[in-house]
Design an enzyme around this catalytic site. Structure first.
Site: not given
Ligand code: NAP
Length: 286
Positions: A70, A91, A132, A154, A156, A226, A249
């Protein structure tokens, strides 16, 4: 029916096998009489430029872009919409003179979804879980839509601090604060609107929630996850158990797709169609 006039759209990302977008886009095309086909295209690391150039050469009508491309895709665009540029994530690609123009339909999609669910962020402090790509975009969206401020939590902590700093620079005033996940006791007040933007709890890890402590959920009025698979996440269950309202979401997913479809075809999609797609998304669980 596919024929010589069929236009192609698709999703590029890695992986793309679990995407719901073909269901959404092909359903709209069929019902709304648009001769287009939408397919998933996994793109190997290092091949993004070739994929975008190939889609252009093959006269694709447009593309969606998902994780992990993205931000990286921005380097391959002829133009970028100001909102997408501000968010730093694209996107949706739409043909324009000399290439593709990049848009972000995730955040307008989330905003429309929240409005449809009766959730208003203007004027209130919002808690964001995660730091993220999506959490960062949510913070920018909330700034633009008149939220009073955001508390970014967060796992981290450094990443939360970096996002808060960047958003505060954009705001030109103190808008975002950063915390570790365990530091929510430092957040004042109660009756929170919490946007859950971590991937904790996403299929197949359905037993996970970013925070387990019931004391946190007692202060949550609205928990907006989400994640759309599962339809009811553990975060949503914990919110509801403490008397809060919870949303998933799926509406965001539907509206980001609708806005992309509208950009590609120039037609306006009805609220009835949005509801039909939402029901489809809820039923379509892994
Ligand atoms: P990303 O950049 O990979 O970020 C992931 C985030 O989740 C980071 O803040 C990470 O923390 C945290 N995380 C992962 N596993 C964790 C755990 N076990 N406990 C606590 N925190 C955890 O992902 P992204 O692209 O931002 O996407 C995030 C979410 O948005 C996804 O779940 C996705 O399903 C959702 N989403 C929904 C839509 C929709 O249309 N509804 C569209 C896009 C995304 P750290 O920094 O500590 O690793």
């Amino acid at each position: 029916m596919l024929n010589g006039h069929t236009r192609t759209c698709g999703l590029i990302g890695n992986p793309v096998a679990h995407t719901r977008s073909p269901l959404i886009q092909n359903h709209m095309a069929r019902v709304l009489g648009q001769n287009l086909a939408y397919l998933p295209f996994p793109v190997a690391h290092g091949d993004l430029g070739a994929a975008v150039g190939g889609a252009l050469a093959l006269d694709f009508l447009g593309l969606n872009v998902t994780v992990p491309y993205k931000s990286e895709v921005i380097a391959h665009l002829a133009q970028i919409d100001p909102l997408a540029e501000r968010i730093g994530a694209v996107n949706t690609l739409v043909r324009c003179p000399g290439g593709f123009k990049g848009y972000n339909t995730d955040m307008p999609g989330l905003y429309r979804a929240m409005r449809q669910d009766g959730v208003e962020a203007a004027g209130r402090d919002v808690v964001i879980l995660g730091a993220g790509g999506v959490a960062r975009a949510v913070a920018v969206m909330l700034l633009d839509r008149g939220a009073a401020g955001v508390h970014i939590l967060n796992r981290t902590g450094d990443k939360a601090a970096a996002v808060a700093e960047e958003v505060n620079r954009m705001a030109g005033h103190f808008f975002a604060r950063a915390y570790g996940l365990a530091d929510y006791r430092q957040i004042p007040g109660e009756g929170w609107l919490v946007i859950q933007a971590t991937s904790a709890g996403m299929h197949p890890h359905v037993e996970d929630a970013p925070i387990e402590d019931p004391a946190f959920y007692q202060r949550v009025e609205i928990g907006y996850d989400l994640i759309f698979n599962p339809a009811v996440t553990r975060f949503m269950e914990l919110t509801q158990r403490s008397g809060g309202r919870a949303y998933n979401g799926a509406r965001m997913l539907v509206y980001q797709g609708i806005i992309a479809f509208e950009l590609w075809t120039g037609i306006s999609v009805s609220q009835e169609m949005a509801e039909e797609l939402y029901r489809m998304m809820i039923q379509e669980q892994d």
